[in-house]
Scaffold this motif. Structure first.
Motif, PDB file in Angstrom:
ATOM      1  N   LEU A 114     -39.757 -34.295 -25.943  1.00  0.00           N
ATOM      2  CA  LEU A 114     -38.533 -35.075 -25.974  1.00  0.00           C
ATOM      3  C   LEU A 114     -38.551 -36.027 -27.161  1.00  0.00           C
ATOM      4  O   LEU A 114     -39.578 -36.616 -27.473  1.00  0.00           O
ATOM      5  N   SER A 115     -37.400 -36.178 -27.786  1.00  0.00           N
ATOM      6  CA  SER A 115     -37.280 -37.133 -28.883  1.00  0.00           C
ATOM      7  C   SER A 115     -37.196 -38.539 -28.290  1.00  0.00           C
ATOM      8  O   SER A 115     -36.884 -38.708 -27.107  1.00  0.00           O
ATOM      9  N   PRO A 116     -37.432 -39.559 -29.109  1.00  0.00           N
ATOM     10  CA  PRO A 116     -37.280 -40.930 -28.605  1.00  0.00           C
ATOM     11  C   PRO A 116     -35.878 -41.191 -28.049  1.00  0.00           C
ATOM     12  O   PRO A 116     -35.721 -41.879 -27.045  1.00  0.00           O
ATOM     13  N   ARG A 117     -34.865 -40.615 -28.668  1.00  0.00           N
ATOM     14  CA  ARG A 117     -33.487 -40.795 -28.186  1.00  0.00           C
ATOM     15  C   ARG A 117     -33.306 -40.142 -26.814  1.00  0.00           C
ATOM     16  O   ARG A 117     -32.663 -40.711 -25.934  1.00  0.00           O
ATOM     17  N   GLN A 118     -33.882 -38.940 -26.623  1.00  0.00           N
ATOM     18  CA  GLN A 118     -33.790 -38.278 -25.323  1.00  0.00           C
ATOM     19  C   GLN A 118     -34.504 -39.090 -24.249  1.00  0.00           C
ATOM     20  O   GLN A 118     -34.013 -39.224 -23.132  1.00  0.00           O
ATOM     21  N   ARG A 119     -35.663 -39.627 -24.596  1.00  0.00           N
ATOM     22  CA  ARG A 119     -36.396 -40.461 -23.637  1.00  0.00           C
ATOM     23  C   ARG A 119     -35.581 -41.699 -23.256  1.00  0.00           C
ATOM     24  O   ARG A 119     -35.537 -42.105 -22.105  1.00  0.00           O
ATOM     25  N   MET A 120     -34.904 -42.299 -24.255  1.00  0.00           N
ATOM     26  CA  MET A 120     -34.092 -43.482 -24.010  1.00  0.00           C
ATOM     27  C   MET A 120     -32.916 -43.124 -23.091  1.00  0.00           C
ATOM     28  O   MET A 120     -32.591 -43.889 -22.178  1.00  0.00           O
ATOM     29  N   CYS A 121     -32.318 -41.959 -23.308  1.00  0.00           N
ATOM     30  CA  CYS A 121     -31.207 -41.535 -22.456  1.00  0.00           C
ATOM     31  C   CYS A 121     -31.671 -41.322 -21.018  1.00  0.00           C
ATOM     32  O   CYS A 121     -30.968 -41.695 -20.062  1.00  0.00           O
ATOM     33  N   LEU A 122     -32.851 -40.745 -20.847  1.00  0.00           N
ATOM     34  CA  LEU A 122     -33.393 -40.556 -19.504  1.00  0.00           C
ATOM     35  C   LEU A 122     -33.678 -41.896 -18.832  1.00  0.00           C
ATOM     36  O   LEU A 122     -33.392 -42.087 -17.651  1.00  0.00           O
ATOM     37  N   GLU A 123     -34.217 -42.826 -19.596  1.00  0.00           N
ATOM     38  CA  GLU A 123     -34.494 -44.152 -19.052  1.00  0.00           C
ATOM     39  C   GLU A 123     -33.193 -44.853 -18.664  1.00  0.00           C
ATOM     40  O   GLU A 123     -33.095 -45.494 -17.619  1.00  0.00           O
ATOM     41  N   LEU A 124     -32.179 -44.706 -19.507  1.00  0.00           N
ATOM     42  CA  LEU A 124     -30.872 -45.294 -19.213  1.00  0.00           C
ATOM     43  C   LEU A 124     -30.300 -44.706 -17.924  1.00  0.00           C
ATOM     44  O   LEU A 124     -29.801 -45.437 -17.068  1.00  0.00           O
ATOM     45  N   ALA A 125     -30.402 -43.388 -17.779  1.00  0.00           N
ATOM     46  CA  ALA A 125     -29.893 -42.736 -16.568  1.00  0.00           C
ATOM     47  C   ALA A 125     -30.642 -43.231 -15.330  1.00  0.00           C
ATOM     48  O   ALA A 125     -30.040 -43.491 -14.283  1.00  0.00           O
ATOM     49  N   ARG A 126     -31.960 -43.376 -15.452  1.00  0.00           N
ATOM     50  CA  ARG A 126     -32.753 -43.852 -14.313  1.00  0.00           C
ATOM     51  C   ARG A 126     -32.368 -45.280 -13.951  1.00  0.00           C
ATOM     52  O   ARG A 126     -32.175 -45.610 -12.783  1.00  0.00           O
ATOM     53  N   ASN A 127     -32.239 -46.135 -14.955  1.00  0.00           N
ATOM     54  CA  ASN A 127     -31.869 -47.526 -14.688  1.00  0.00           C
ATOM     55  C   ASN A 127     -30.460 -47.635 -14.119  1.00  0.00           C
ATOM     56  O   ASN A 127     -30.206 -48.435 -13.222  1.00  0.00           O
ATOM     57  N   PHE A 128     -29.545 -46.817 -14.631  1.00  0.00           N
ATOM     58  CA  PHE A 128     -28.173 -46.826 -14.123  1.00  0.00           C
ATOM     59  C   PHE A 128     -28.162 -46.425 -12.650  1.00  0.00           C
ATOM     60  O   PHE A 128     -27.499 -47.049 -11.828  1.00  0.00           O
ATOM     61  N   ALA A 129     -28.916 -45.376 -12.310  1.00  0.00           N
ATOM     62  CA  ALA A 129     -28.973 -44.899 -10.922  1.00  0.00           C
ATOM     63  C   ALA A 129     -29.605 -45.940  -9.999  1.00  0.00           C
ATOM     64  O   ALA A 129     -29.316 -45.959  -8.799  1.00  0.00           O
TER      65      ALA A 129
END
Length: 165
Positions: free
Chosen positions: A116-131
């Motif tokens: 995963l790219s750093p941007r993909q990791r950030m998007c996953l983290e954002l999704a987890r935090n949003f949830a």
């Protein structure tokens, strides 16, 4: 009694003995090529499990409870340290709401798993935090803020809204 000691001796030494009575536990040690190929696939499937789990905002503990294993076992699955049986993978796919084939996407015989790219990791983290946000109004406010920031992004037409309610 001596027969039992002879049977136990190859196992205790982790041996590769040709004695059929040594048991199925020796089979992983005798086939390093198959193990190497499988570990690449195991790591890829594990990383896909982790990716989907994070996307859904689940902890490893929650996933473990949902599939009926310990936290440690779920952790080993995600790291690719322990292989996942077909039945268990089916159960994980059901819990994570994806088809089984999803776990193998991006796995090629020659290149191995895709990082995963750093941007993909950030998007996953954002999704987890949003949830993890319990308050629906806060989720909606954050969603509106993201839409507003995206509308101001360079190269995007000004004033273009994606939601009209």
């Amino acid at each position: 009694m001596a027969d039992q000691a002879d049977i136990a001796r190859p196992r205790a030494g982790g041996g590769t003995g040709g004695d059929e009575s040594a048991g199925a536990g020796d089979e992983d040690l005798s086939e390093p090529r198959a193990s190497t190929r499988a570990s690449t696939a195991d790591r890829h499937v594990g990383s896909r499990i982790r990716e989907r789990r994070v996307m859904l905002g689940l902890s490893q503990q929650q996933l473990a409870q949902m599939i009926g294993v310990t936290y440690q076992q779920a952790h080993k699955y995600e790291r690719g340290l322990n292989r996942i049986s077909a039945g268990r993978l089916y159960e994980i796919a059901q819990v994570l709401n994806v088809p089984i084939s999803w776990f193998f996407e991006g796995l090629t015989p020659d290149s191995g798993p895709i990082e995963l790219s750093p941007r993909q990791r950030m998007c996953l983290e954002l999704a987890r935090n949003f949830a993890a946000i319990d308050n629906e109004k806060h989720q909606e406010a954050l969603s509106q803020m993201a839409r507003a920031l995206a509308a101001q992004a360079p190269g995007r037409p000004a004033g273009r809204e994606t939601d009209t309610d």
